[in-house]
Enzyme design. Sequence first.
Site, PDB file in Angstrom:
ATOM      1  N   ASP A 116       0.101   5.854 -20.354  1.00  0.00           N
ATOM      2  CA  ASP A 116       0.909   5.212 -21.396  1.00  0.00           C
ATOM      3  C   ASP A 116       0.835   3.695 -21.274  1.00  0.00           C
ATOM      4  OD1 ASP A 116       1.737   7.439 -22.707  1.00  0.00           O
ATOM      5  OD2 ASP A 116       3.747   7.520 -21.847  1.00  0.00           O
TER       6      ASP A 116
ATOM      7  N   ASP B 178       1.233  17.124 -25.522  1.00  0.00           N
ATOM      8  CA  ASP B 178       1.912  16.314 -24.507  1.00  0.00           C
ATOM      9  C   ASP B 178       2.734  17.207 -23.580  1.00  0.00           C
ATOM     10  OD1 ASP B 178       2.820  14.040 -23.217  1.00  0.00           O
ATOM     11  OD2 ASP B 178       3.545  13.057 -25.023  1.00  0.00           O
TER      12      ASP B 178
HETATM   13  C1  GLA Z   1       4.491  10.411 -24.076  1.00  0.00           C
HETATM   14  C2  GLA Z   1       3.064  10.089 -24.459  1.00  0.00           C
HETATM   15  C3  GLA Z   1       3.075   8.952 -25.446  1.00  0.00           C
HETATM   16  C4  GLA Z   1       3.865   9.364 -26.663  1.00  0.00           C
HETATM   17  C5  GLA Z   1       5.267   9.765 -26.262  1.00  0.00           C
HETATM   18  C6  GLA Z   1       6.020  10.366 -27.424  1.00  0.00           C
HETATM   19  O1  GLA Z   1       5.064   9.374 -23.355  1.00  0.00           O
HETATM   20  O2  GLA Z   1       2.294   9.780 -23.332  1.00  0.00           O
HETATM   21  O3  GLA Z   1       1.752   8.605 -25.805  1.00  0.00           O
HETATM   22  O4  GLA Z   1       3.214  10.429 -27.292  1.00  0.00           O
HETATM   23  O5  GLA Z   1       5.266  10.717 -25.211  1.00  0.00           O
HETATM   24  O6  GLA Z   1       7.320  10.712 -27.112  1.00  0.00           O
END
Ligand code: GLA
Length: 689
Positions: free
Chosen positions: A513, A445
Amino acid sequence: MAEVIFDADERLWLLTTATTSYALRLDDSDVPKHVYWGPALTIGQVASIKVPVLSKISSVDGITDEELLVEGGSRFDAPSLQVKFSDGTRAFEWKYVDHTVDDGHLAIRFTDRHYPLEVVLHYRIGAGTDVIERWTTLRHTGADDPITLLRTDSASWFLPYRSGYQVTHTIGGWASEFRTQETPVPYGETVFTSRRGTSSHQANPFLFVHAGDEVWSGALAWSGSWRITLRHTANGQTSFTGGFGHEGLSWRLNPGEEWETPVFAGLYSADGLEAASRRWHAYVRNHVLPHADETRPVVYNSWEATEFDVNVTNQKNLAARAAELGCELFVMDDGWFGGRTHDAAGLGDWTVNLSRFPGGLNPLIAEVHRLGMRFGLWVEPEMVNPDSELYRRHPDWVMHMPNRTRTTMRNQLVLNFARTDVAEWAHKWLDQLVGQHEIDFLKWDMNRSFSEAGWPAGADQDRLWLDHVRHVYAIIDRLRADHPGLRIEACSGGGGRIDLGMLARTDQAWISDNTDALQRIDIQRGYSLIYPARTMSAWVTDSPNPFTGRAVPLAFRFHVAMAGVLGIGGNLLNWSSSDLAEARELLSQYKEIRHVVQHGVQYQLSAGPVTGVQYVLGKEVVVLLWRPTVNFGLPQLPVRLKALDPAARYSTGSAEYDGAVLLHHGFEPALPAGDYASAMLHFTEVTPS
Ligand code: GLA
């Protein structure tokens, strides 16, 4: 047939891709001029094309159609190459040196007429694709002062004279990526860019410029800041130039040093926007992805279920449910390390939180493996919370500038991966994490943009924008080489860093997300403009959706996520037994058809209130249909399928149709009554008896 021909008399190169041609030539002053990009022509035919194309362009209009438009002389459009020498002289004057052709790779070498700067234009064509990969290398061939680089684009792409050009691209934001825009190409210069250090949620580094069914498209293989300038001059010339970096940055090229830009790939196609997308999908599968032939497993990801409250018990409980449903890969998300019990602490401290996982990660990993699933873990290596041991120990490791606030976003700062010591630290802990545990998968990420992107001790601070990305690439490449079984998902707060550069070294991408099934239809469609379903990770989550509050039936949520790499991201501990039973059934249906979705050819469908997507692989056809809302009095139109054999018959097991009827008249899908109706159909071509 990928082939490069050079006509020495004409000083003309012809690149022949699978079905198109691209040509350039040197003019009397050695300037590389664009000649042609379109349907296949012979070398004799392109030799007859005169440059400049329009004889009425007067000499005071200046030079335009140059393969890499440099600054200087009678050039007044946005340059692709802007350099400044130590005596203050700007611009580049072309002098041809030589060229090489090696396995579809043409490299044409030039030097400046006076200064010690070499420029090589690279073109690469691959088997079975019309995509041309272009990039540029520069080399300081002198021994004295550095040369200042102000803009070093990978390529300029020139389009033929047509009227009515449109440009299609995507815009967005966090949790609203890949919103498709189509507008007429305005006169002047239109800049598509990211100044964020990532390819960004706000714009993705590709564009399609089209007139009628002809499409000229381009995509950058770069995961940091970028800029594509679409030029449309008053005399009707249309071109786009692109590369890494954004305006205002400058770099020093030292004596002896070489500078390589990323690939800016271009594609000409003559059969409409959707077919152009299919050609890009094939290119990504055949020439970009590391393991394109693999079928991606069904993932369970615990993020939306437990957020930061992960512990060995809840993860094991979720894993048990996920395995019962048929999931094949269990990914524990954020919150397993350091003091990371919320988003304001612990990022950077990559040691297992022993109060949450008393025996370390191994008991959970062993349980996940015992349940027959692979194990994956979330990491965000480029980031740090100020409230962390790492930051307390190394406050100078983050990007920062003297006398400037260290701006936090999501309570975090960006580690300066341009520093080799920081990059080595990251590689080391990642290598140990993967080497010392049976970790099959990482979700990598990257949750925020760069700010105060400085490096007080760095010799050439603006290099940070490039070297950060290069070092991220190098770490991923090294991890993959040393752990060949490891698979990686690209994530950047959802789809903030998806591009050809990232897809060259990852296996799938978390594209947003936002898991609301209705919004996801558009996000997935925008993503599909260029990236294939094989890379598109899509989860079924809880209803009502945590982002939008929208309640959507389970089948609809599944049918939307089944258009890509299906995953489950809801809190399975709260699902009713009937939801779990339905989910198990839908998941097993996905396993029956996923090879068609992931390896097949994609077609977009639309019939009144129903939209959908169709995949074709060999004799199999999978159709996913969605009707978000129903309005009495509006007819339900038959759904017409695409790319079938009109002479064949197609069977769903319960019904049989003529290919010609499915193509030309369509069929009426049996959708349930009410809003959020959806269906999945699996046709197989049958030999008439
Ligand atoms: C980001 C990712 C999510 C999750 C969060 C965790 O927003 O896109 O899928 O992994 O971080 O903090």
